[in-house]
Write a protein that holds these residues in place. Sequence first.
Motif, PDB file in Angstrom:
ATOM      1  N   VAL A  94       0.926  -1.225  -0.104  1.00 10.09           N
ATOM      2  CA  VAL A  94       0.067  -0.172  -0.138  1.00 10.09           C
ATOM      3  C   VAL A  94       1.035   1.392  -0.083  1.00 10.09           C
ATOM      4  O   VAL A  94       1.858   1.337   0.700  1.00 10.09           O
ATOM      5  N   VAL A  95       0.473   2.202  -0.938  1.00 11.76           N
ATOM      6  CA  VAL A  95       1.246   3.391  -0.874  1.00 11.76           C
ATOM      7  C   VAL A  95       0.510   4.745  -0.662  1.00 11.76           C
ATOM      8  O   VAL A  95      -0.729   4.816  -1.217  1.00 11.76           O
ATOM      9  N   LEU A  96       0.757   5.411   0.380  1.00 15.21           N
ATOM     10  CA  LEU A  96       0.080   6.637   0.692  1.00 15.21           C
ATOM     11  C   LEU A  96       0.718   7.648   0.345  1.00 15.21           C
ATOM     12  O   LEU A  96       1.989   7.505   0.249  1.00 15.21           O
ATOM     13  N   PRO A  97       0.309   9.031   0.299  1.00 10.24           N
ATOM     14  CA  PRO A  97       0.846  10.116  -0.182  1.00 10.24           C
ATOM     15  C   PRO A  97       1.723  10.840   0.679  1.00 10.24           C
ATOM     16  O   PRO A  97       1.722  10.898   2.094  1.00 10.24           O
ATOM     17  N   GLU A  98       2.746  11.706   0.128  1.00 13.50           N
ATOM     18  CA  GLU A  98       3.715  12.649   0.836  1.00 13.50           C
ATOM     19  C   GLU A  98       2.801  13.460   1.747  1.00 13.50           C
ATOM     20  O   GLU A  98       1.689  13.987   1.416  1.00 13.50           O
ATOM     21  N   HIS A  99       3.484  13.657   2.904  1.00 19.13           N
ATOM     22  CA  HIS A  99       3.041  14.734   3.853  1.00 19.13           C
ATOM     23  C   HIS A  99       1.566  14.074   4.817  1.00 19.13           C
ATOM     24  O   HIS A  99       1.218  14.979   5.466  1.00 19.13           O
ATOM     25  N   ILE A 100       1.166  13.077   4.467  1.00 20.97           N
ATOM     26  CA  ILE A 100      -0.020  12.394   5.176  1.00 20.97           C
ATOM     27  C   ILE A 100       0.215  12.390   6.526  1.00 20.97           C
ATOM     28  O   ILE A 100      -0.695  12.806   7.585  1.00 20.97           O
ATOM     29  N   GLY A 101       1.629  12.235   6.935  1.00 18.50           N
ATOM     30  CA  GLY A 101       1.854  12.313   8.377  1.00 18.50           C
ATOM     31  C   GLY A 101       2.277  13.803   8.927  1.00 18.50           C
ATOM     32  O   GLY A 101       2.183  14.219  10.114  1.00 18.50           O
ATOM     33  N   THR A 102       2.873  14.697   8.003  1.00 15.92           N
ATOM     34  CA  THR A 102       3.303  15.914   8.359  1.00 15.92           C
ATOM     35  C   THR A 102       2.272  16.572   9.043  1.00 15.92           C
ATOM     36  O   THR A 102       2.426  17.576  10.049  1.00 15.92           O
ATOM     37  N   TRP A 103       1.096  16.719   8.576  1.00 17.09           N
ATOM     38  CA  TRP A 103      -0.243  17.401   8.925  1.00 17.09           C
ATOM     39  C   TRP A 103      -0.819  16.864  10.322  1.00 17.09           C
ATOM     40  O   TRP A 103      -1.495  17.411  10.950  1.00 17.09           O
ATOM     41  N   LEU A 104       0.028  15.956  10.937  1.00 23.80           N
ATOM     42  CA  LEU A 104      -0.212  15.322  12.636  1.00 23.80           C
ATOM     43  C   LEU A 104       0.122  16.444  13.451  1.00 23.80           C
ATOM     44  O   LEU A 104      -0.177  16.318  14.506  1.00 23.80           O
ATOM     45  N   TRP A 105       0.917  17.565  12.743  1.00 20.97           N
ATOM     46  CA  TRP A 105       1.080  18.852  13.882  1.00 20.97           C
ATOM     47  C   TRP A 105      -0.346  19.099  14.482  1.00 20.97           C
ATOM     48  O   TRP A 105      -0.466  19.807  15.444  1.00 20.97           O
ATOM     49  N   ALA A 106      -1.396  19.070  13.715  1.00 18.77           N
ATOM     50  CA  ALA A 106      -2.671  19.805  13.992  1.00 18.77           C
ATOM     51  C   ALA A 106      -3.444  18.782  15.014  1.00 18.77           C
ATOM     52  O   ALA A 106      -4.727  18.900  15.543  1.00 18.77           O
ATOM     53  N   ARG A 107      -2.902  17.595  15.311  1.00 23.55           N
ATOM     54  CA  ARG A 107      -3.545  16.622  16.090  1.00 23.55           C
ATOM     55  C   ARG A 107      -3.826  17.266  17.565  1.00 23.55           C
ATOM     56  O   ARG A 107      -3.053  17.737  18.136  1.00 23.55           O
ATOM     57  N   GLY A 108      -5.126  16.987  18.251  1.00 22.55           N
ATOM     58  CA  GLY A 108      -5.260  17.276  19.710  1.00 22.55           C
ATOM     59  C   GLY A 108      -5.595  18.869  19.722  1.00 22.55           C
ATOM     60  O   GLY A 108      -5.289  19.409  21.223  1.00 22.55           O
ATOM     61  N   GLU A 109      -5.824  19.766  19.107  1.00 25.62           N
ATOM     62  CA  GLU A 109      -5.789  21.277  19.096  1.00 25.62           C
ATOM     63  C   GLU A 109      -7.371  21.669  19.536  1.00 25.62           C
ATOM     64  O   GLU A 109      -8.367  20.843  19.264  1.00 25.62           O
ATOM     65  N   LYS A 110      -7.678  22.913  19.856  1.00 20.42           N
ATOM     66  CA  LYS A 110      -8.626  23.559  20.214  1.00 20.42           C
ATOM     67  C   LYS A 110      -9.595  23.498  18.746  1.00 20.42           C
ATOM     68  O   LYS A 110      -9.075  23.606  17.728  1.00 20.42           O
ATOM     69  N   PRO A 111     -10.732  23.325  18.819  1.00 22.55           N
ATOM     70  CA  PRO A 111     -12.069  23.106  17.869  1.00 22.55           C
ATOM     71  C   PRO A 111     -12.113  24.383  16.812  1.00 22.55           C
ATOM     72  O   PRO A 111     -12.252  23.908  15.609  1.00 22.55           O
ATOM     73  N   GLU A 112     -11.611  25.476  17.585  1.00 23.26           N
ATOM     74  CA  GLU A 112     -11.712  26.582  16.456  1.00 23.26           C
ATOM     75  C   GLU A 112     -10.563  26.462  15.587  1.00 23.26           C
ATOM     76  O   GLU A 112     -10.886  27.069  14.427  1.00 23.26           O
ATOM     77  N   MET A 113      -9.594  26.043  15.913  1.00 22.73           N
ATOM     78  CA  MET A 113      -8.359  25.905  14.866  1.00 22.73           C
ATOM     79  C   MET A 113      -8.734  25.201  13.595  1.00 22.73           C
ATOM     80  O   MET A 113      -8.220  25.425  12.385  1.00 22.73           O
ATOM     81  N   TYR A 114      -9.718  24.128  13.598  1.00 19.10           N
ATOM     82  CA  TYR A 114     -10.185  23.396  12.356  1.00 19.10           C
ATOM     83  C   TYR A 114     -11.117  24.194  11.685  1.00 19.10           C
ATOM     84  O   TYR A 114     -11.508  23.646  10.560  1.00 19.10           O
ATOM     85  N   GLN A 115     -11.608  25.319  12.319  1.00 18.73           N
ATOM     86  CA  GLN A 115     -12.811  25.876  11.465  1.00 18.73           C
ATOM     87  C   GLN A 115     -12.401  27.319  10.944  1.00 18.73           C
ATOM     88  O   GLN A 115     -13.117  27.458  10.072  1.00 18.73           O
ATOM     89  N   VAL A 116     -11.322  27.666  11.014  1.00 15.81           N
ATOM     90  CA  VAL A 116     -10.583  28.876  10.369  1.00 15.81           C
ATOM     91  C   VAL A 116     -10.538  28.757   8.750  1.00 15.81           C
ATOM     92  O   VAL A 116     -10.189  27.493   8.848  1.00 15.81           O
ATOM     93  N   PRO A 117     -10.501  29.438   8.148  1.00 19.83           N
ATOM     94  CA  PRO A 117     -10.441  29.400   6.695  1.00 19.83           C
ATOM     95  C   PRO A 117      -8.941  29.354   6.018  1.00 19.83           C
ATOM     96  O   PRO A 117      -8.610  28.681   5.280  1.00 19.83           O
ATOM     97  N   HIS A 118      -7.962  29.860   6.861  1.00 15.40           N
ATOM     98  CA  HIS A 118      -6.451  30.102   6.171  1.00 15.40           C
ATOM     99  C   HIS A 118      -5.698  29.514   7.265  1.00 15.40           C
ATOM    100  O   HIS A 118      -5.942  29.458   8.463  1.00 15.40           O
ATOM    101  N   LEU A 119      -4.499  28.930   6.783  1.00 19.20           N
ATOM    102  CA  LEU A 119      -3.494  28.286   7.218  1.00 19.20           C
ATOM    103  C   LEU A 119      -2.697  29.075   8.462  1.00 19.20           C
ATOM    104  O   LEU A 119      -2.224  28.779   9.556  1.00 19.20           O
ATOM    105  N   ARG A 120      -2.673  30.503   8.025  1.00 21.70           N
ATOM    106  CA  ARG A 120      -2.052  31.295   9.091  1.00 21.70           C
ATOM    107  C   ARG A 120      -2.598  31.580  10.277  1.00 21.70           C
ATOM    108  O   ARG A 120      -2.209  31.663  11.171  1.00 21.70           O
ATOM    109  N   GLU A 121      -4.023  31.542  10.041  1.00 20.25           N
ATOM    110  CA  GLU A 121      -4.832  31.570  11.337  1.00 20.25           C
ATOM    111  C   GLU A 121      -4.891  30.208  11.885  1.00 20.25           C
ATOM    112  O   GLU A 121      -4.698  30.225  13.247  1.00 20.25           O
ATOM    113  N   ALA A 122      -4.960  28.977  11.249  1.00 17.90           N
ATOM    114  CA  ALA A 122      -4.583  27.839  12.230  1.00 17.90           C
ATOM    115  C   ALA A 122      -3.207  27.955  12.924  1.00 17.90           C
ATOM    116  O   ALA A 122      -3.178  27.244  13.922  1.00 17.90           O
TER     117      ALA A 122
END
Length: 372
Positions: A94-122
């Motif tokens: 099985v081959v998964l894509p590049e950076h699928i693990g990099t976005w794990l920096w976002a795990r376990g944060e406040k719900p508001e972070m997942y709702q903002v539209p822009h990465l700089r706000e996150a």
Amino acid sequence: MRKLLSGALALVLLAAIGGYLLWAEQRPEGHYLSDLRVELALSTGIPSGQGNLLGIEPLLYPGDYQNLTRLHRKLAAYLEQARVQGLVNERTVVVLPEHIGTWLWARGEKPEMYQVPHLREAHQWLELSNPLRYGLAMFAAQGDDRRADAHLRMKAGQMAADYQKVFGDLAKEFGVTLVAGSIVLPEPYLDHGVLRAGSGALYNSSLVFAGDGSVLGQPQRQQYPDSNMRRFIEPGTATPPQVLDTPAGRLGVLVGSDGWYPSNYQQLAGQQVQLIANPAFVGGQGSWAGPWRGNRHQPASVELNLRPGQINEDQAWYRLNQGGLPAGVASMSVFLRGQLWEVRGEGLGFASLNGLHHASASHGARLLNLWL
């Protein structure tokens, strides 16, 4: 009176700091509905008992990274649908894509972070919610973009553990060899089979998991980071491409733009490679059909014989990945899809075994299968 006012101000300041630290530690979670559908966009060849390359191009969004259960559920759902279609066996890679693990920096944060539209706000939410971690990471940051470095460095230990947990468990659950895309970590290394983050420069690396969930080989570092990543990612040329024994054959992994360079294929061919996995990522709406951006900041790019803008991005990937591929070697490139804040994952995967095979464009999650 002055002492009284000073004491009152100190109490207010302590209360404010205490309230902020209490707020920063809170991580409530809400309900989240995820689309678990996946399309078999490409299946070529005939089952022969030799196994298959199975690419998964997942459709991922910020909420998928809020906790590991969500991410596992989505990826396991794709694999289960592949198994129902007869595409999963003990010789499946099985081959998964590049950076699928990099976005794990976002795990376990406040719900508001997942709702903002822009990465700089996150990133602002990330910094505010982790003041001590972020401050220490900024102090240790390296490269031309120290803030981007700190965003990844600040949670590197947690990310390494999460990456091994999610993808090691998936490999074991389905009994497959699994190329776990990639993750950006500082000086990643294995400690008695456990992935650890070091304290040096950041590298974009991939791990391969065996069917029992154990790690095969060493972290494979990207040799030639592309122009967007070079601001904070170091080239991994000190650890050249390796070839690993799997039930389907001898496997090499080329991360992202490493699949463009003939010298990487030559090193793999010298180790009798039979299969090549190329986890990839192309970000930006319309970029897949737009002009090829090249890798002009890499001195090794002179060997590509292709100038930025000369052809479109998709055609450049096809040409470059085919150009150095040894005869008779099977390969597969898969791309991360979905939208993580404003970062839209583009790219349509393709496979090769004595000829290029690629599917027509589609908007959802995709499976790509190549029988060996």
